[in-house]
Design a protein around this motif. Structure first.
Motif, PDB file in Angstrom:
ATOM      1  N   GLY A 133      -0.860  -6.620  -1.609  1.00  0.00           N
ATOM      2  CA  GLY A 133      -1.301  -5.962  -0.382  1.00  0.00           C
ATOM      3  C   GLY A 133      -2.460  -6.640   0.322  1.00  0.00           C
TER       4      GLY A 133
ATOM      5  N   ARG B  76     -12.166  -2.936  -2.037  1.00  0.00           N
ATOM      6  CA  ARG B  76     -11.470  -1.937  -1.220  1.00  0.00           C
ATOM      7  C   ARG B  76      -9.996  -1.926  -1.616  1.00  0.00           C
ATOM      8  NH1 ARG B  76     -11.074  -3.243   4.786  1.00  0.00           N
ATOM      9  NH2 ARG B  76     -13.323  -3.247   4.815  1.00  0.00           N
TER      10      ARG B  76
ATOM     11  N   LYS C 123       0.823  -1.209   0.000  1.00  0.00           N
ATOM     12  CA  LYS C 123       0.000   0.000   0.000  1.00  0.00           C
ATOM     13  C   LYS C 123       0.859   1.262   0.000  1.00  0.00           C
ATOM     14  CE  LYS C 123      -4.610   0.050   1.873  1.00  0.00           C
ATOM     15  NZ  LYS C 123      -5.398  -0.054   3.099  1.00  0.00           N
TER      16      LYS C 123
ATOM     17  N   TYR D  22     -11.111 -17.063  -7.697  1.00  0.00           N
ATOM     18  CA  TYR D  22     -11.006 -15.601  -7.647  1.00  0.00           C
ATOM     19  C   TYR D  22     -10.075 -15.051  -6.574  1.00  0.00           C
ATOM     20  CZ  TYR D  22     -15.018 -15.402 -10.784  1.00  0.00           C
ATOM     21  OH  TYR D  22     -15.857 -15.533 -11.856  1.00  0.00           O
ATOM     22  N   CYS D  23      -9.852 -15.783  -5.532  1.00  0.00           N
ATOM     23  CA  CYS D  23      -9.202 -15.172  -4.366  1.00  0.00           C
ATOM     24  C   CYS D  23      -7.776 -15.640  -4.113  1.00  0.00           C
ATOM     25  CB  CYS D  23     -10.040 -15.396  -3.108  1.00  0.00           C
ATOM     26  SG  CYS D  23     -11.819 -15.338  -3.398  1.00  0.00           S
TER      27      CYS D  23
ATOM     28  N   CYS E 276      -4.417 -13.532  -4.824  1.00  0.00           N
ATOM     29  CA  CYS E 276      -3.876 -12.557  -3.867  1.00  0.00           C
ATOM     30  C   CYS E 276      -3.763 -13.130  -2.457  1.00  0.00           C
ATOM     31  CB  CYS E 276      -4.769 -11.316  -3.798  1.00  0.00           C
ATOM     32  SG  CYS E 276      -4.763 -10.357  -5.314  1.00  0.00           S
ATOM     33  N   HIS E 277      -4.773 -13.872  -2.045  1.00  0.00           N
ATOM     34  CA  HIS E 277      -4.792 -14.325  -0.642  1.00  0.00           C
ATOM     35  C   HIS E 277      -4.113 -15.679  -0.446  1.00  0.00           C
ATOM     36  CE1 HIS E 277      -7.276 -11.104   0.947  1.00  0.00           C
ATOM     37  NE2 HIS E 277      -8.004 -11.169  -0.138  1.00  0.00           N
TER      38      HIS E 277
ATOM     39  N   LEU F 172     -17.717  -6.040   1.898  1.00  0.00           N
ATOM     40  CA  LEU F 172     -16.399  -5.831   1.282  1.00  0.00           C
ATOM     41  C   LEU F 172     -16.331  -6.478  -0.103  1.00  0.00           C
ATOM     42  CD1 LEU F 172     -13.348  -5.001   1.655  1.00  0.00           C
ATOM     43  CD2 LEU F 172     -12.981  -7.283   2.520  1.00  0.00           C
TER      44      LEU F 172
ATOM     45  N   THR G 135      -6.797  -2.307  -3.523  1.00  0.00           N
ATOM     46  CA  THR G 135      -6.519  -3.101  -4.721  1.00  0.00           C
ATOM     47  C   THR G 135      -7.450  -4.301  -4.849  1.00  0.00           C
ATOM     48  OG1 THR G 135      -4.669  -3.848  -3.388  1.00  0.00           O
ATOM     49  CG2 THR G 135      -4.148  -2.622  -5.389  1.00  0.00           C
ATOM     50  N   MET G 136      -8.245  -4.566  -3.808  1.00  0.00           N
ATOM     51  CA  MET G 136      -9.173  -5.699  -3.920  1.00  0.00           C
ATOM     52  C   MET G 136     -10.403  -5.270  -4.713  1.00  0.00           C
ATOM     53  SD  MET G 136     -10.731  -8.241  -1.157  1.00  0.00           S
ATOM     54  CE  MET G 136     -12.387  -8.856  -1.362  1.00  0.00           C
TER      55      MET G 136
ATOM     56  N   SER H  43      -8.061 -12.477  10.205  1.00  0.00           N
ATOM     57  CA  SER H  43      -9.102 -11.456  10.036  1.00  0.00           C
ATOM     58  C   SER H  43     -10.197 -11.663  11.075  1.00  0.00           C
ATOM     59  CB  SER H  43      -9.689 -11.569   8.625  1.00  0.00           C
ATOM     60  OG  SER H  43     -10.817 -10.748   8.516  1.00  0.00           O
TER      61      SER H  43
ATOM     62  N   LYS I  81      -4.848  -8.718   2.731  1.00  0.00           N
ATOM     63  CA  LYS I  81      -4.797  -8.972   4.180  1.00  0.00           C
ATOM     64  C   LYS I  81      -4.802 -10.463   4.461  1.00  0.00           C
ATOM     65  CE  LYS I  81      -6.050  -4.816   6.332  1.00  0.00           C
ATOM     66  NZ  LYS I  81      -7.266  -4.023   6.516  1.00  0.00           N
TER      67      LYS I  81
HETATM   68  C1  HEC Z   1      -6.135  -8.312  -6.385  1.00  0.00           C
HETATM   69  C2  HEC Z   1      -5.909  -8.947  -5.107  1.00  0.00           C
HETATM   70  C3  HEC Z   1      -7.083  -9.465  -4.331  1.00  0.00           C
HETATM   71  C4  HEC Z   1      -8.011 -10.406  -4.729  1.00  0.00           C
HETATM   72  C5  HEC Z   1      -8.123 -11.104  -6.081  1.00  0.00           C
HETATM   73  C6  HEC Z   1      -8.879 -10.615  -3.589  1.00  0.00           C
HETATM   74  N1  HEC Z   1      -8.492  -9.820  -2.542  1.00  0.00           N
HETATM   75 FE1  HEC Z   1      -9.308  -9.778  -0.689  1.00  0.00          FE
HETATM   76  N2  HEC Z   1      -8.050  -8.286  -0.161  1.00  0.00           N
HETATM   77  C7  HEC Z   1      -7.110  -7.724  -0.974  1.00  0.00           C
HETATM   78  C8  HEC Z   1      -6.564  -6.555  -0.333  1.00  0.00           C
HETATM   79  C9  HEC Z   1      -5.512  -5.647  -0.912  1.00  0.00           C
HETATM   80  C10 HEC Z   1      -7.207  -6.442   0.906  1.00  0.00           C
HETATM   81  C11 HEC Z   1      -7.003  -5.348   1.948  1.00  0.00           C
HETATM   82  C12 HEC Z   1      -7.965  -4.221   1.612  1.00  0.00           C
HETATM   83  C13 HEC Z   1      -7.793  -3.049   2.518  1.00  0.00           C
HETATM   84  O1  HEC Z   1      -8.188  -3.157   3.680  1.00  0.00           O
HETATM   85  O2  HEC Z   1      -7.268  -2.056   2.047  1.00  0.00           O
HETATM   86  C14 HEC Z   1      -8.135  -7.555   0.983  1.00  0.00           C
HETATM   87  C15 HEC Z   1      -8.953  -7.794   2.075  1.00  0.00           C
HETATM   88  C16 HEC Z   1      -9.836  -8.849   2.151  1.00  0.00           C
HETATM   89  C17 HEC Z   1     -10.648  -9.128   3.317  1.00  0.00           C
HETATM   90  C18 HEC Z   1     -10.675  -8.320   4.629  1.00  0.00           C
HETATM   91  C19 HEC Z   1      -9.719  -8.851   5.635  1.00  0.00           C
HETATM   92  C20 HEC Z   1      -9.700  -7.955   6.853  1.00  0.00           C
HETATM   93  O3  HEC Z   1      -9.621  -8.482   7.968  1.00  0.00           O
HETATM   94  O4  HEC Z   1      -9.754  -6.724   6.704  1.00  0.00           O
HETATM   95  C21 HEC Z   1     -11.396 -10.235   3.014  1.00  0.00           C
HETATM   96  C22 HEC Z   1     -12.391 -10.946   3.912  1.00  0.00           C
HETATM   97  C23 HEC Z   1     -11.067 -10.618   1.656  1.00  0.00           C
HETATM   98  N3  HEC Z   1     -10.120  -9.760   1.167  1.00  0.00           N
HETATM   99  C24 HEC Z   1     -11.627 -11.673   0.975  1.00  0.00           C
HETATM  100  C25 HEC Z   1     -11.442 -11.930  -0.372  1.00  0.00           C
HETATM  101  C26 HEC Z   1     -12.193 -12.903  -1.136  1.00  0.00           C
HETATM  102  C27 HEC Z   1     -13.261 -13.823  -0.569  1.00  0.00           C
HETATM  103  C28 HEC Z   1     -11.740 -12.825  -2.415  1.00  0.00           C
HETATM  104  C29 HEC Z   1     -12.229 -13.600  -3.626  1.00  0.00           C
HETATM  105  C30 HEC Z   1     -13.632 -13.503  -3.957  1.00  0.00           C
HETATM  106  C31 HEC Z   1     -10.682 -11.824  -2.457  1.00  0.00           C
HETATM  107  N4  HEC Z   1     -10.545 -11.298  -1.207  1.00  0.00           N
HETATM  108  C32 HEC Z   1      -9.957 -11.492  -3.589  1.00  0.00           C
HETATM  109  C33 HEC Z   1      -6.713  -8.177  -2.210  1.00  0.00           C
HETATM  110  C34 HEC Z   1      -7.402  -9.106  -2.967  1.00  0.00           C
END
Ligand code: HEC
Length: 211
Positions: free
Chosen positions: A162, A184, A3, A147-148, A151-152, A179, A186-187, A169, A164
């Motif tokens: 970036g 939010r 970030k 999808y997830c 990154c995760h 969310l 880059t997500m 969580s 989380k």
């Molecule tokens: C391009 C990368 C990317 C992808 C793909 C992605 N995420 Fe994320 N995710 C992030 C980022 C970056 C954050 C932190 C956002 C912030 O708080 O600024 C995040 C935060 C989260 C959080 C919040 C965690 C917390 O405690 O704050 C959850 C839950 C989450 N993602 C679930 C998912 C799920 C489910 C998917 C698939 C459907 C997904 N993400 C796909 C990048 C991604």
């Protein structure tokens, strides 16, 4: 880390764009003296701005989850625009200067576009009757995988782009759902890609990843 790097990168890209917009404006308006003065005065700042712009960009490339075609086009455009810009201002060529600025602005726009998520086919969800119940460990897991994970990561703790750590969580299911709908940072938002039912089941799967 990601970030902070991203914010620094965007700030210096904007500074660079502003500087080159002013320079191109002066060149087009035939304000040669003002342009010479500006070029002289901004010589050192420009080296600093462009170095930070490049170094943070390279740093981000290592932390980015997915290198997409649009991102490659963007990088190529920036790399080509630099020598064009150097020649443009040395020769005070209006066409080249405008071209350089257009390429820079275009690549800035491409960066925004490459954030969009493409819909992927999930075998577990094809041919499923509309009213069939979704299971966390089958459908939730399959959606998460598609999808997830990029990154995760498989277990929620990869932290690419970036992201989380989902294992630690503490968000409620409602918070996760909103969310996923809004996105939010880059997500991305999944509101246009996943149905309410699918968002709900993947949110349950996310909770099941916690320790
Ligand atoms: C391009 C990368 C990317 C992808 C793909 C992605 N995420 Fe994320 N995710 C992030 C980022 C970056 C954050 C932190 C956002 C912030 O708080 O600024 C995040 C935060 C989260 C959080 C919040 C965690 C917390 O405690 O704050 C959850 C839950 C989450 N993602 C679930 C998912 C799920 C489910 C998917 C698939 C459907 C997904 N993400 C796909 C990048 C991604």
């Amino acid at each position: 880390m990601y970030k902070g790097l991203l914010h620094t990168h965007i700030t210096f890209v904007i500074l660079f764009l502003v500087l080159y917009t002013v320079k191109t404006g002066l060149l087009l308006a035939e304000k040669k003296e003002a342009l010479h003065l500006l070029r002289q005065k901004t010589k050192i700042p420009e080296i600093i701005i462009s170095s930070i712009f490049f170094l943070t960009g390279i740093g981000l490339l290592f932390l980015i989850a997915e290198i997409k075609a649009l991102l490659i086009v963007k990088i190529v455009l920036v790399l080509i625009s630099i020598p064009i810009g150097v020649v443009a201002f040395k020769k005070e060529n209006k066409i080249l200067a405008t071209l350089m600025l257009a390429m820079l602005i275009l690549s800035y726009g491409l960066a925004e576009m490459s954030k969009k998520v493409e819909k992927k086919e999930i075998p577990e969800l094809v041919n499923l009757p509309a009213n069939a119940p979704l299971e966390v460990n089958v459908h939730g897991k399959a959606i998460y995988k598609q999808y997830c994970t990029i990154c995760h990561g498989e277990y929620g703790d990869a932290g690419m782009s970036g992201a989380k750590n989902l294992k630690v969580s503490r968000l409620s299911q409602e918070e996760i759902i909103s969310l996923l709908q809004d996105g939010r940072g880059t997500m991305p938002s999944y509101a246009k890609i996943l149905s309410d039912k699918e968002i709900k089941v993947v949110s349950e799967y996310v909770i099941s990843l916690r320790k």
